[in-house]
Design a protein around this motif. Structure first.
Motif, PDB file in Angstrom:
ATOM      1  N   ARG A   1      -3.928 -18.736 -29.058  1.00  0.00           N
ATOM      2  CA  ARG A   1      -4.353 -17.766 -30.065  1.00  0.00           C
ATOM      3  C   ARG A   1      -4.455 -18.387 -31.453  1.00  0.00           C
ATOM      4  NH1 ARG A   1      -2.533 -14.280 -34.124  1.00  0.00           N
ATOM      5  NH2 ARG A   1      -3.698 -12.303 -34.199  1.00  0.00           N
ATOM      6  N   MET A   2      -5.639 -18.245 -32.029  1.00  0.00           N
ATOM      7  CA  MET A   2      -5.839 -18.518 -33.437  1.00  0.00           C
ATOM      8  C   MET A   2      -6.072 -17.177 -34.114  1.00  0.00           C
ATOM      9  SD  MET A   2      -8.847 -20.697 -35.274  1.00  0.00           S
ATOM     10  CE  MET A   2      -9.517 -19.989 -36.786  1.00  0.00           C
ATOM     11  N   GLY A   3      -5.281 -16.877 -35.132  1.00  0.00           N
ATOM     12  CA  GLY A   3      -5.412 -15.585 -35.790  1.00  0.00           C
ATOM     13  C   GLY A   3      -5.920 -15.652 -37.207  1.00  0.00           C
ATOM     14  N   ASN A   4      -5.799 -16.814 -37.840  1.00  0.00           N
ATOM     15  CA  ASN A   4      -6.185 -16.955 -39.241  1.00  0.00           C
ATOM     16  C   ASN A   4      -6.863 -18.294 -39.479  1.00  0.00           C
ATOM     17  OD1 ASN A   4      -4.713 -14.525 -40.630  1.00  0.00           O
ATOM     18  ND2 ASN A   4      -3.222 -15.417 -39.238  1.00  0.00           N
ATOM     19  N   ALA A   5      -7.927 -18.277 -40.260  1.00  0.00           N
ATOM     20  CA  ALA A   5      -8.684 -19.490 -40.578  1.00  0.00           C
ATOM     21  C   ALA A   5      -8.473 -19.841 -42.040  1.00  0.00           C
ATOM     22  CB  ALA A   5     -10.172 -19.274 -40.297  1.00  0.00           C
ATOM     23  N   TYR A   6      -8.099 -21.075 -42.293  1.00  0.00           N
ATOM     24  CA  TYR A   6      -7.866 -21.558 -43.657  1.00  0.00           C
ATOM     25  C   TYR A   6      -9.004 -22.528 -43.971  1.00  0.00           C
ATOM     26  CZ  TYR A   6      -3.426 -19.729 -42.057  1.00  0.00           C
ATOM     27  OH  TYR A   6      -2.465 -18.928 -41.508  1.00  0.00           O
TER      28      TYR A   6
ATOM     29  N   ASP B   1      -4.173 -21.326 -37.648  1.00  0.00           N
ATOM     30  CA  ASP B   1      -2.861 -21.267 -37.021  1.00  0.00           C
ATOM     31  C   ASP B   1      -3.050 -21.237 -35.497  1.00  0.00           C
ATOM     32  OD1 ASP B   1      -3.809 -18.689 -36.678  1.00  0.00           O
ATOM     33  OD2 ASP B   1      -2.282 -17.739 -37.921  1.00  0.00           O
ATOM     34  N   TYR B   2      -1.971 -21.448 -34.746  1.00  0.00           N
ATOM     35  CA  TYR B   2      -2.130 -21.568 -33.289  1.00  0.00           C
ATOM     36  C   TYR B   2      -0.829 -21.201 -32.593  1.00  0.00           C
ATOM     37  CZ  TYR B   2      -3.976 -23.452 -28.885  1.00  0.00           C
ATOM     38  OH  TYR B   2      -4.452 -23.595 -27.593  1.00  0.00           O
ATOM     39  N   LYS B   3      -0.968 -20.428 -31.515  1.00  0.00           N
ATOM     40  CA  LYS B   3       0.178 -19.963 -30.741  1.00  0.00           C
ATOM     41  C   LYS B   3      -0.171 -20.029 -29.263  1.00  0.00           C
ATOM     42  CE  LYS B   3       3.030 -15.792 -30.124  1.00  0.00           C
ATOM     43  NZ  LYS B   3       3.260 -14.403 -30.609  1.00  0.00           N
TER      44      LYS B   3
ATOM     45  N   VAL C   1      -1.281 -26.396 -35.233  1.00  0.00           N
ATOM     46  CA  VAL C   1      -2.463 -25.917 -35.938  1.00  0.00           C
ATOM     47  C   VAL C   1      -3.703 -26.314 -35.154  1.00  0.00           C
ATOM     48  CG1 VAL C   1      -1.444 -25.990 -38.252  1.00  0.00           C
ATOM     49  CG2 VAL C   1      -2.641 -28.008 -37.365  1.00  0.00           C
ATOM     50  N   THR C   2      -4.776 -25.543 -35.366  1.00  0.00           N
ATOM     51  CA  THR C   2      -6.060 -25.915 -34.813  1.00  0.00           C
ATOM     52  C   THR C   2      -6.889 -26.612 -35.878  1.00  0.00           C
ATOM     53  OG1 THR C   2      -7.111 -23.834 -35.442  1.00  0.00           O
ATOM     54  CG2 THR C   2      -6.042 -23.914 -33.303  1.00  0.00           C
ATOM     55  N   LEU C   3      -7.734 -27.512 -35.438  1.00  0.00           N
ATOM     56  CA  LEU C   3      -8.697 -28.174 -36.311  1.00  0.00           C
ATOM     57  C   LEU C   3     -10.084 -27.939 -35.720  1.00  0.00           C
ATOM     58  CD1 LEU C   3      -6.921 -31.590 -37.028  1.00  0.00           C
ATOM     59  CD2 LEU C   3      -6.877 -29.505 -38.402  1.00  0.00           C
TER      60      LEU C   3
ATOM     61  N   ASP D   1       1.553 -19.312 -44.838  1.00  0.00           N
ATOM     62  CA  ASP D   1       2.057 -20.579 -45.359  1.00  0.00           C
ATOM     63  C   ASP D   1       1.093 -21.749 -45.270  1.00  0.00           C
ATOM     64  OD1 ASP D   1       4.551 -19.422 -45.992  1.00  0.00           O
ATOM     65  OD2 ASP D   1       5.137 -19.538 -43.887  1.00  0.00           O
ATOM     66  N   VAL D   2      -0.199 -21.481 -45.103  1.00  0.00           N
ATOM     67  CA  VAL D   2      -1.188 -22.556 -45.069  1.00  0.00           C
ATOM     68  C   VAL D   2      -2.302 -22.230 -46.065  1.00  0.00           C
ATOM     69  CG1 VAL D   2      -2.738 -23.942 -43.645  1.00  0.00           C
ATOM     70  CG2 VAL D   2      -0.690 -22.902 -42.621  1.00  0.00           C
ATOM     71  N   VAL D   3      -2.704 -23.228 -46.856  1.00  0.00           N
ATOM     72  CA  VAL D   3      -3.824 -23.080 -47.788  1.00  0.00           C
ATOM     73  C   VAL D   3      -4.629 -24.365 -47.782  1.00  0.00           C
ATOM     74  CG1 VAL D   3      -2.704 -21.413 -49.327  1.00  0.00           C
ATOM     75  CG2 VAL D   3      -2.409 -23.873 -49.747  1.00  0.00           C
ATOM     76  N   ARG D   4      -5.817 -24.293 -48.328  1.00  0.00           N
ATOM     77  CA  ARG D   4      -6.612 -25.490 -48.603  1.00  0.00           C
ATOM     78  C   ARG D   4      -6.549 -25.749 -50.103  1.00  0.00           C
ATOM     79  NH1 ARG D   4     -10.063 -26.280 -44.236  1.00  0.00           N
ATOM     80  NH2 ARG D   4     -10.685 -28.259 -45.179  1.00  0.00           N
TER      81      ARG D   4
END
Length: 400
Positions: free
Chosen positions: A248-253, A264-266, A279-281, A304-307
């Motif tokens: 599961r990826m729920g949020n894209a940064y 993010d990745y679960k 994390v996903t790339l 907790d993740v930003v670019r």
């Protein structure tokens, strides 16, 4: 408080359902919160911290100076509120029980201007338009991003209904293409694209549990799925499949100047708590999906993740440090200690350290000490700190 006159005017020949939004005469500050989640797209470029920062805490919101973190003003609010920048460098949407309430950080003022919504959710600014999504109805309200500035009431807007109400998100691209999620009260399955006349031009229902969105370079839009991601690029949807059965990826940064997306990745649907360790790339130019395992000490939540500078990713971890991730290689390249080590929240709404970024400056909350810090991401040095009267929770940056 005065009640601005409602406006109902079609925009061009879009051919969709439209309506103006009337501002409400007032807003009762009752103790009700919204349970929507958002994706943080981040802002990159620039060197100085400008504008102001809005910080929500229990029953209140503080507006801080973007450089000194001096408290400019504070306002009473509901018990739990979410904050999202409008994208105009000034205003922030506060999710209240009656809808999206406008916080003007320049005045500053928690205004009486409210976009009505039964369950206010995602706010997505992009390409000069801002889209507000109502989870309770599925309606998306679209308006010109800069229209709130200088407006006494609410600006002209267009309301685009969903096929069915669900926790969703929408975005309008620069050519007028409107992307919106598909779902109902039982499940979310994918997304569809409408042209400027409201006609469906593309559709995918191959994204179970679709959540969040992020726009990378060349207007490549990524949505998260429970088994990977859904990419919309050059007029077509494409499924990017995760390497795990449940991935599961729920949020894209994202950065709109980079084709690379960090997500993010679960992998365990039954895992307790909200801490993540992978994390996903995603390369939106090459249409690839990879997963990176982080060191055991690097754990984070969706907040907790930003670019930031050089399109790198910055992960605020439970060990108290910001870890710098190179999306091109998947390697951690630096570490900046910022706050004391912390534990994951029992509920996602609970205050826990959060990071937002403006140019080279990161804003980091430390609920354990009621503190907000400013950090120079090029050096790792704290440049300012402020102690609030309560534990900071949501945070949003109104760019100067």
């Amino acid at each position: 408080m005065s009640t601005p006159s409602p406006s109902t005017e079609a925009r061009g020949t879009r051919g969709r359902t439209f309506a103006g939004v009337a501002a409400l005469a007032g807003l009762a500050l009752v103790a009700t919160g919204c349970s929507a989640s958002t994706a943080d797209s981040g802002e990159t470029g620039g060197e100085a911290a400008e504008g102001r920062v809005a910080v929500a805490y229990q029953n209140g919101i503080a507006v801080l100076d973007g450089t000194t973190l001096e408290i400019v003003d504070e306002f009473e609010s509901e018990e739990f509120t979410r904050l999202n920048p409008v994208g105009d460098g000034r205003n922030v949407m506060v999710t209240m029980s009656k809808g999206f309430q406008v916080l003007d950080t320049a005045e500053p003022a928690l205004t009486d201007r409210v976009f009505d919504a039964t369950t206010p959710g995602h706010v997505v600014p992009h390409g000069g338009k801002t889209v507000l999504y109502d989870d309770g109805t599925g309606d998306s309200t679209v308006f010109e991003t800069d229209a709130l500035i200088g407006s006494e009431g609410l600006p002209e807007s267009e309301v685009i209904p969903a096929e069915a109400a669900h926790h969703g998100v929408s975005i309008e691209l620069e050519d007028g293409t409107f992307l919106t999620t598909i779902g109902d009260e039982t499940a979310r399955t994918g997304a569809r694209a409408l042209d400027a006349d409201g006609e469906e031009i593309a559709r995918s229902e191959d994204c179970p549990g679709i959540h969040g969105e992020g726009t990378a370079a060349d207007e490549a839009v990524v949505f998260g799925c429970e088994d990977g991601a859904l990419l919309y690029h050059h007029g077509e949807f494409e499924k990017l499949t995760a390497p795990d059965e449940f991935g599961r990826m729920g949020n894209a940064y994202v950065s709109e100047t980079s084709p690379l997306v960090v997500g993010d990745y679960k992998t365990d649907p039954d895992a307790e708590g909200y801490l993540l360790n992978m994390v996903t790339l995603i390369d939106t130019a090459e249409h690839t999906f990879d997963v990176v395992d982080l060191p055991d000490n690097v754990q984070y939540t969706y907040r907790d993740v930003v670019r930031g500078p050089e399109n790198l990713a910055y992960i605020l971890s439970t060990d108290g440090s910001i870890h710098v991730l190179d999306p091109e290689t998947g390697e951690l390249t630096d570490e900046f200690p910022v706050v004391e080590p912390w534990e994951g929240p029992a509920e996602w709404q609970d205050p826990h350290p959060t990071i937002k970024v403006n140019g080279d400056t990161a804003y980091v909350t430390e609920p354990a000490t009621n503190t907000v810090h400013a950090v120079d991401l090029t050096t790792g040095e704290k440049t300012a700190s402020v102690e609030l009267s309560a534990a900071p929770n949501e945070i949003a940056v109104a760019l100067g």
